[in-house]
Write an enzyme that holds these catalytic residues in place. Structure first.
Site, mmCIF file in Angstrom:
data_model
loop_
_atom_site.group_PDB
_atom_site.id
_atom_site.type_symbol
_atom_site.label_atom_id
_atom_site.label_comp_id
_atom_site.label_asym_id
_atom_site.label_seq_id
_atom_site.Cartn_x
_atom_site.Cartn_y
_atom_site.Cartn_z
ATOM 1 N N ASP A 206 4.526 -8.911 6.114
ATOM 2 C CA ASP A 206 5.629 -9.554 6.820
ATOM 3 C C ASP A 206 6.895 -9.431 5.979
ATOM 4 O OD1 ASP A 206 7.446 -11.965 7.407
ATOM 5 O OD2 ASP A 206 6.021 -12.098 9.057
ATOM 6 N N HIS B 207 5.061 -16.275 12.341
ATOM 7 C CA HIS B 207 4.839 -15.032 11.599
ATOM 8 C C HIS B 207 3.347 -14.711 11.495
ATOM 9 C CE1 HIS B 207 9.001 -14.619 9.880
ATOM 10 N NE2 HIS B 207 9.021 -15.895 10.249
#
Length: 475
Positions: free
Chosen positions: A109, A19
């Protein structure tokens, strides 16, 4: 187009490598377009500041010091989301009180879903970054909307197709499965992760030319602008290493000594853990294949063992110089090396895109979540890899040899080369990813600095004349 006046964008990455990497790459892209980039990160897996001197970094107290974060748990992820709320809010308030660059928006995110609450409280525009494939999110939402159709299931159904989710089977349900169902807390977490709250848009690390139909379906669901600007590792120019783990660059020298198109690269990513039996079967499958290989065995990736001590007796003597084992590798550099002909992969989305972009076909060994979806699409839809259905040494050996030596393997290599060319074409000036990036820059530049009242922006950046009605690669 580049913006004329300086605006700041705050990025909030999730700290796990898969991520963190695309978020930092997105930061480089936005910085190249004239934005000031601020990265508000957790204390866990702090990025290397020296690799990104163009960014301003702010560390948030995640409250997880002393806790084993080497493998994600729901409790830790929820705690991280709760613990980071006040630090991020306080930092943003102090930013807004200072004179200087205008704060344009927050990009976060989707696993850091607490950001939506903070942005809503402060009436700041926020944008979600999706670091996985559109196919994965579509499968997740489809199951979440009608879980009773899919869960629970019987052992006899494992190889049966999932309704409305071709090419997935029940064994490919992209959630952690316990006793042939998904526990409700996991479903609740996935609902939180898939939700966008009051966010005004979504950025995707994918391409219209790869997932156009899935993106259109998802945009109908979310009703906010989508900006598929991937692959971000290629769209970002001259990005320094984003790796949290130390890369062993000596493996490049070893690759330099190998014949062109001869080496199988083996890496299962930054989180996967395997049991000792799987490592043994993989080791003998590699040895018996007679193919040169570069194998990443990450410390802690084999349950109960540390790296080389887990290897079977006689393995290293048998393979000799034909095999090289490292703790971590500079993956993009490895995949781009002319000696590399195949990738034995867990099918994480970053690894998938990096492999396709370097024309490297895959042996697919997925473990969980999006990896299961990616593996099925790679092997059944795009046909650029072979999926390992059984983790047994003879099957591993045969699959490796099929990829590296057979006529079927040659066909796979041709398809992945064709796929790469379509993706590269989409990154050219006035083509899909490049156009979407320009649209994203214009969109962020036009956002009001404060939203009152905080409501999502409806509309479609990807209009019918902006996105192909049916993608060539998907057909």
């Amino acid at each position: 187009m580049k913006i004329e006046r300086k605006q700041s964008v705050v990025l909030v990455p999730h700290p796990y490598q898969g991520h963190l990497t695309p978020m930092l790459q997105l930061g480089s892209i936005l910085h190249s377009q004239g934005f000031s980039v601020i990265v508000a990160h957790t204390q866990y897996n702090t990025p290397n500041y020296s690799n990104h001197p163009q960014f301003v970094f702010h560390s948030m107290d995640d409250g997880l010091q002393g806790i084993d974060m080497s493998f994600p748990s729901l409790e830790n992820i929820y705690d991280m989301n709760e613990n980071c709320k006040a630090p991020l809010r306080n930092y943003l308030v102090s930013m807004m009180e200072e004179e200087g660059d205008q704060l344009a928006c927050i990009v976060y995110d989707n696993v850091m879903f607490f950001v939506d609450d903070v942005a809503t409280q402060l009436k700041l525009p926020s944008i979600v970054l999706r670091t996985f494939s559109a196919a994965y999110l579509h499968s997740m939402i489809t199951i979440l909307q009608q879980p009773e159709i899919y869960l629970p299931f019987e052992d006899s159904q494992l190889l049966d197709p999932l309704p409305e989710l071709h090419p997935l089977r029940f064994k490919d349900v992209p959630f952690p499965i316990i006793n042939n169902t998904v526990p409700e807390p996991i479903l609740d977490f996935c609902r939180a992760m898939s939700d966008i709250g009051s966010s005004v848009a979504t950025i995707w690390n994918t391409m219209q030319d790869l997932e156009s139909s899935m993106l259109l379906r998802l945009q109908e669901h979310y009703k906010v602008p989508f900006f598929p600007i991937g692959p971000v590792h290629k769209m970002a120019s001259l990005v320094s290493s984003t790796s949290i783990l130390e890369e062993d660059n000596s493996c490049i020298e070893w690759l330099d000594r190998q014949a062109p198109n001869s080496v199988l690269y083996v890496s299962l990513g930054s989180l996967v853990r395997i049991d000792h039996k799987e490592l043994i079967e993989t080791a003998w499958g590699l040895a018996n294949s007679d193919q040169p290989f570069l194998w990443v065995i990450r410390p802690g990736s084999v349950s109960g063992f540390q790296c080389a001590e887990a290897l079977p007796d006689g393995f290293e003597k048998m393979v000799g110089e034909r095999g090289r084992i490292v703790k971590w590798a500079p993956q993009k550099q490895v995949l781009a090396h002319p000696a590399v002909a195949g990738f034995f992969t867990h099918c994480g989305w970053n690894s998938t895109l990096e492999s396709i972009c370097e024309e490297v076909p895959m042996v697919c060994r997925p473990f969980l979540a999006d990896q299961l979806v990616n593996a099925r699409y790679l092997s059944q839809i795009y046909k650029v890899g072979f999926e390992l259905e059984v983790i047994e040494r003879t099957v591993i050996e045969k699959t490796i040899r099929k990829l590296m030596l057979s006529e079927e393997g040659k066909d796979v290599k041709k398809r992945v080369a064709d796929m790469k060319q379509k993706i590269v074409a989409g990154m050219q000036i006035d083509c899909t990813s490049h156009k979407n990036l320009n649209d994203l820059v214009d969109f962020i530049s036009a956002l009001p600095s404060r939203l009152a009242p905080p409501t999502p922006v409806f509309g479609a950046i990807m209009s019918s004349n902006h996105i192909a009605s049916k993608c060539i690669i998907e057909s």
